[in-house]
Scaffold this motif. Structure first.
Motif, PDB file in Angstrom:
ATOM      1  N   GLU A 108       0.859  -1.169  -0.020  1.00 51.59           N
ATOM      2  CA  GLU A 108       0.024  -0.065  -0.068  1.00 51.59           C
ATOM      3  C   GLU A 108       0.794   1.237  -0.035  1.00 51.59           C
ATOM      4  O   GLU A 108       1.840   1.485   0.933  1.00 51.59           O
ATOM      5  N   PHE A 130      -3.027   7.186  -1.356  1.00 49.84           N
ATOM      6  CA  PHE A 130      -4.250   7.125  -1.861  1.00 49.84           C
ATOM      7  C   PHE A 130      -4.501   8.319  -3.284  1.00 49.84           C
ATOM      8  O   PHE A 130      -3.664   9.100  -3.235  1.00 49.84           O
ATOM      9  N   ARG A 176      -7.454   0.337  -5.896  1.00 49.07           N
ATOM     10  CA  ARG A 176      -8.707  -0.237  -5.073  1.00 49.07           C
ATOM     11  C   ARG A 176      -9.635   0.750  -5.037  1.00 49.07           C
ATOM     12  O   ARG A 176      -9.498   1.701  -3.892  1.00 49.07           O
ATOM     13  N   GLU A 214     -10.890  -3.576  -7.997  1.00 45.16           N
ATOM     14  CA  GLU A 214      -9.363  -3.253  -8.367  1.00 45.16           C
ATOM     15  C   GLU A 214      -9.248  -3.289  -9.906  1.00 45.16           C
ATOM     16  O   GLU A 214      -9.945  -3.687 -10.352  1.00 45.16           O
ATOM     17  N   THR A 228      -7.526   3.514  -2.817  1.00 48.65           N
ATOM     18  CA  THR A 228      -5.826   3.277  -2.415  1.00 48.65           C
ATOM     19  C   THR A 228      -5.269   2.721  -3.693  1.00 48.65           C
ATOM     20  O   THR A 228      -5.582   1.919  -4.475  1.00 48.65           O
ATOM     21  N   PHE A 265      -1.643   0.795  -4.671  1.00 52.05           N
ATOM     22  CA  PHE A 265      -0.894  -0.232  -4.432  1.00 52.05           C
ATOM     23  C   PHE A 265       0.236  -0.272  -5.503  1.00 52.05           C
ATOM     24  O   PHE A 265      -0.201   0.078  -6.485  1.00 52.05           O
ATOM     25  N   GLY A 292       4.934  -1.044   4.436  1.00 56.47           N
ATOM     26  CA  GLY A 292       3.456  -1.967   4.470  1.00 56.47           C
ATOM     27  C   GLY A 292       3.691  -3.189   5.076  1.00 56.47           C
ATOM     28  O   GLY A 292       2.652  -3.849   5.487  1.00 56.47           O
ATOM     29  N   GLU A 296      -1.519   1.117  11.694  1.00 57.87           N
ATOM     30  CA  GLU A 296      -1.121   2.098  10.658  1.00 57.87           C
ATOM     31  C   GLU A 296      -0.065   2.433  10.876  1.00 57.87           C
ATOM     32  O   GLU A 296       0.726   2.383  12.013  1.00 57.87           O
TER      33      GLU A 296
END
Length: 187
Positions: free
Chosen positions: A8, A11, A43, A49, A84, A86, A103, A123
């Motif tokens: 990840e 965003f 995503r 996705e 999000t 990736f 990540g 997080e």
């Protein structure tokens, strides 16, 4: 355990301009990862996705302006806002000894040096010189720990475990003063 093939990165914060560009905000403001890859997976908020090929990238201080192949209009870009982003692990150079992809830290069980469970790394906040791990557990106060050797002596990705030496917190503005002491000294 096989590591997740996706990491990840951040965003999509907003559409940019009229030609389908978007602003990608990485979780780590200092990250230059987007400049090193040719593709990403997104995503959407609905959970759909989609793999996208990078056409152009322009870094700015807070976010990267990105043009994706096949995203040509502002309407198409707006449909991606909130997604999000990736990157594929295989597209990145592996971390050096003693270094980790941020990540990979998310989801690790956190314990103190005595082995007492503290929670799970939920997080990572990149708000200062070093990232901060956010550790949460049901019925416990959230713990925020700098990701530095002083506070994180051991990371075992294979065992999905991280050892934490929690910093001592002092409540600001709260001092216990002995009013009966002649000099009003603290207790």
């Amino acid at each position: 355990m096989t590591p997740n093939p996706l990491l990840e990165l951040g965003f999509i914060s907003r559409a940019h301009g009229l030609r389908g560009e978007v602003a990608v905000r990485p979780f780590d403001p200092g990250s230059e990862t987007l400049a090193t890859v040719e593709r990403v997976r997104i995503r959407t908020r609905a959970g759909v996705e989609r793999d996208l090929k990078m056409e152009e990238l322009r870094p700015t201080p807070k976010e990267d302006i990105v043009a994706f192949e096949g995203v040509e209009t502002r309407t198409e870009a707006e449909s991606l806002v909130g997604s999000t982003v990736f990157v594929f692990r295989e597209d990145l150079e592996p971390p050096e000894e003693g270094q980790f992809f941020q990540g990979d830290l998310v989801g690790l069980s956190a314990v103190d040096e005595a082995g007492t469970p503290l929670g799970t790394v939920e997080e990572i906040w990149a708000t200062g010189e070093v990232p901060n791990l956010v550790i949460r557990a049901a019925g416990r106060q959230e713990l925020v720990v700098p990701f530095a050797d002083e506070f994180v002596p051991t990371v075992d990705i294979a065992a999905r475990r991280i050892v934490i030496r929690p910093p001592e917190y002092v409540e600001v503005g709260r001092r216990d003063v002995d009013k009966d002491a002649p000099d009003g000294s603290e207790q």
